[in-house]
Motif scaffolding. Structure first.
Motif, PDB file in Angstrom:
ATOM      1  N   TYR A   1       0.840  -1.186   0.000  1.00  0.00           N
ATOM      2  CA  TYR A   1       0.000   0.000   0.000  1.00  0.00           C
ATOM      3  C   TYR A   1       0.884   1.248   0.000  1.00  0.00           C
ATOM      4  O   TYR A   1       1.943   1.264   0.613  1.00  0.00           O
ATOM      5  N   LEU A   2       0.393   2.284  -0.670  1.00  0.00           N
ATOM      6  CA  LEU A   2       1.181   3.495  -0.848  1.00  0.00           C
ATOM      7  C   LEU A   2       0.468   4.633  -0.127  1.00  0.00           C
ATOM      8  O   LEU A   2      -0.648   4.986  -0.473  1.00  0.00           O
ATOM      9  N   TYR A   3       1.074   5.154   0.896  1.00  0.00           N
ATOM     10  CA  TYR A   3       0.504   6.278   1.628  1.00  0.00           C
ATOM     11  C   TYR A   3       1.321   7.529   1.310  1.00  0.00           C
ATOM     12  O   TYR A   3       2.546   7.546   1.512  1.00  0.00           O
TER      13      TYR A   3
ATOM     14  N   ARG B   1      -0.684  15.232  -5.156  1.00  0.00           N
ATOM     15  CA  ARG B   1      -1.717  15.533  -6.132  1.00  0.00           C
ATOM     16  C   ARG B   1      -1.895  14.403  -7.139  1.00  0.00           C
ATOM     17  O   ARG B   1      -2.995  14.074  -7.510  1.00  0.00           O
ATOM     18  N   HIS B   2      -0.792  13.847  -7.590  1.00  0.00           N
ATOM     19  CA  HIS B   2      -0.893  12.845  -8.645  1.00  0.00           C
ATOM     20  C   HIS B   2       0.318  11.933  -8.603  1.00  0.00           C
ATOM     21  O   HIS B   2       1.443  12.370  -8.432  1.00  0.00           O
ATOM     22  N   VAL B   3       0.069  10.629  -8.748  1.00  0.00           N
ATOM     23  CA  VAL B   3       1.130   9.643  -8.796  1.00  0.00           C
ATOM     24  C   VAL B   3       0.829   8.712  -9.953  1.00  0.00           C
ATOM     25  O   VAL B   3      -0.320   8.312 -10.148  1.00  0.00           O
ATOM     26  N   SER B   4       1.842   8.352 -10.736  1.00  0.00           N
ATOM     27  CA  SER B   4       1.630   7.400 -11.820  1.00  0.00           C
ATOM     28  C   SER B   4       2.817   6.453 -11.885  1.00  0.00           C
ATOM     29  O   SER B   4       3.934   6.783 -11.483  1.00  0.00           O
TER      30      SER B   4
ATOM     31  N   ILE C   1      -0.690   2.467 -13.725  1.00  0.00           N
ATOM     32  CA  ILE C   1      -1.547   3.008 -12.671  1.00  0.00           C
ATOM     33  C   ILE C   1      -1.336   4.512 -12.579  1.00  0.00           C
ATOM     34  O   ILE C   1      -0.197   4.992 -12.585  1.00  0.00           O
ATOM     35  N   ALA C   2      -2.431   5.255 -12.490  1.00  0.00           N
ATOM     36  CA  ALA C   2      -2.380   6.692 -12.220  1.00  0.00           C
ATOM     37  C   ALA C   2      -3.340   6.978 -11.071  1.00  0.00           C
ATOM     38  O   ALA C   2      -4.500   6.570 -11.109  1.00  0.00           O
ATOM     39  N   LEU C   3      -2.863   7.658 -10.050  1.00  0.00           N
ATOM     40  CA  LEU C   3      -3.635   7.873  -8.832  1.00  0.00           C
ATOM     41  C   LEU C   3      -3.602   9.335  -8.440  1.00  0.00           C
ATOM     42  O   LEU C   3      -2.545   9.962  -8.436  1.00  0.00           O
ATOM     43  N   SER C   4      -4.773   9.888  -8.124  1.00  0.00           N
ATOM     44  CA  SER C   4      -4.857  11.237  -7.579  1.00  0.00           C
ATOM     45  C   SER C   4      -5.769  11.191  -6.361  1.00  0.00           C
ATOM     46  O   SER C   4      -6.222  10.123  -5.956  1.00  0.00           O
ATOM     47  N   SER C   5      -6.051  12.351  -5.780  1.00  0.00           N
ATOM     48  CA  SER C   5      -6.871  12.374  -4.574  1.00  0.00           C
ATOM     49  C   SER C   5      -8.314  11.978  -4.833  1.00  0.00           C
ATOM     50  O   SER C   5      -9.035  11.635  -3.902  1.00  0.00           O
TER      51      SER C   5
ATOM     52  N   SER D   1     -11.324   3.611 -15.195  1.00  0.00           N
ATOM     53  CA  SER D   1     -11.123   4.913 -14.566  1.00  0.00           C
ATOM     54  C   SER D   1     -12.218   5.078 -13.522  1.00  0.00           C
ATOM     55  O   SER D   1     -13.413   4.997 -13.838  1.00  0.00           O
ATOM     56  N   LEU D   2     -11.814   5.288 -12.268  1.00  0.00           N
ATOM     57  CA  LEU D   2     -12.745   5.397 -11.150  1.00  0.00           C
ATOM     58  C   LEU D   2     -12.676   6.780 -10.527  1.00  0.00           C
ATOM     59  O   LEU D   2     -11.583   7.316 -10.327  1.00  0.00           O
ATOM     60  N   SER D   3     -13.837   7.335 -10.206  1.00  0.00           N
ATOM     61  CA  SER D   3     -13.911   8.565  -9.417  1.00  0.00           C
ATOM     62  C   SER D   3     -14.421   8.204  -8.030  1.00  0.00           C
ATOM     63  O   SER D   3     -15.377   7.437  -7.894  1.00  0.00           O
ATOM     64  N   LEU D   4     -13.804   8.753  -7.016  1.00  0.00           N
ATOM     65  CA  LEU D   4     -14.099   8.389  -5.631  1.00  0.00           C
ATOM     66  C   LEU D   4     -15.249   9.199  -5.062  1.00  0.00           C
ATOM     67  O   LEU D   4     -15.325  10.416  -5.243  1.00  0.00           O
ATOM     68  N   MET D   5     -16.168   8.511  -4.360  1.00  0.00           N
ATOM     69  CA  MET D   5     -17.195   9.158  -3.542  1.00  0.00           C
ATOM     70  C   MET D   5     -16.812   8.912  -2.087  1.00  0.00           C
ATOM     71  O   MET D   5     -16.776   7.781  -1.630  1.00  0.00           O
ATOM     72  N   GLY D   6     -16.500   9.983  -1.360  1.00  0.00           N
ATOM     73  CA  GLY D   6     -16.014   9.837   0.001  1.00  0.00           C
ATOM     74  C   GLY D   6     -14.497   9.864   0.026  1.00  0.00           C
ATOM     75  O   GLY D   6     -13.837  10.037  -0.995  1.00  0.00           O
TER      76      GLY D   6
END
Length: 199
Positions: free
Chosen positions: A1-3, A8-11, A34-38, A68-73
């Motif tokens: 896991y990456l904390y 802002r953005h990690v890929s 993988i591309a990850l943002s908040s 591609s997923l957008s987070l709720m919560g």
């Protein structure tokens, strides 16, 4: 896991044989990006092989899976079941902005919502465009995972829901695809099992 704090953005782009684990489910993949943002997660995998206890109807290898997923919560801690329960109870879910999957003869593009049920298993309903439906039905019938009655029901649903694609006046079924009760459903018919997540 990456904390990561104050990010802002990690890929990341990985090549070669990749091995990993989600919950208690292990997997191997031939390539991954993988591309990850908040607020968003984008993943593309090639040659994905989740560990299934039994042979899935569509085969053990998923040729391509991208989404591609957008987070709720807020992002939950996926290694902490209590945190996942709290996240789910507070309305936590993912909006699937787009998902492409090629698994056996089945190819689909889907949009919808992904969440966890009270057993922390994935559930969701998606509006999906499907290719390879006839081949998938034939495979399910050959492996006896669908009864003749279910096959008839599925064919009728696909015929009714087919829409013109605009190319040579062809039609592509646009149907509800769902994850529920640890299975993958096309319309009302279960076509394959999905692995159980043990967080």
């Amino acid at each position: 896991y990456l904390y990561i704090w104050n990010w802002r953005h990690v890929s990341s782009k990985l090549k070669g044989l990749i091995r990993g684990q989600v919950g208690q489910i292990t997997y191997a993949a031939e390539g991954m990006k993988i591309a990850l943002s908040s607020e968003k997660l984008k993943v593309r995998t090639l040659g994905l092989r989740p560990h299934f206890q039994a042979e899935p109807t569509l085969g053990r290898r998923i040729a391509e899976l991208s989404f591609s997923l957008s987070l709720m919560g807020n992002w939950p801690a996926f290694d902490k079941p209590d945190d996942l329960h709290t996240w789910r109870q507070n309305g936590g879910a993912f909006i699937i902005d787009g998902m492409d999957m090629s698994w056996g003869p089945l190819t689909l593009y889907a949009k919808g919502t992904f969440a966890l049920n009270d057993e922390l298993q994935p559930e969701g309903v998606y509006s999906s465009r499907i290719d390879g439906a006839d081949e998938t039905i034939a495979l399910c019938l050959a492996k006896k995972c669908l009864s003749p009655t279910e096959v008839k029901m599925l064919r009728v649903s696909l015929d009714v829901l087919a829409r013109p694609t605009g190319f040579a006046n062809a039609s592509t079924p646009v149907v509800p695809v769902s994850l529920q009760q640890k299975g993958l459903y096309i319309g009302p018919v279960r076509v394959s099992d999905v692995p159980t997540f043990e967080w």
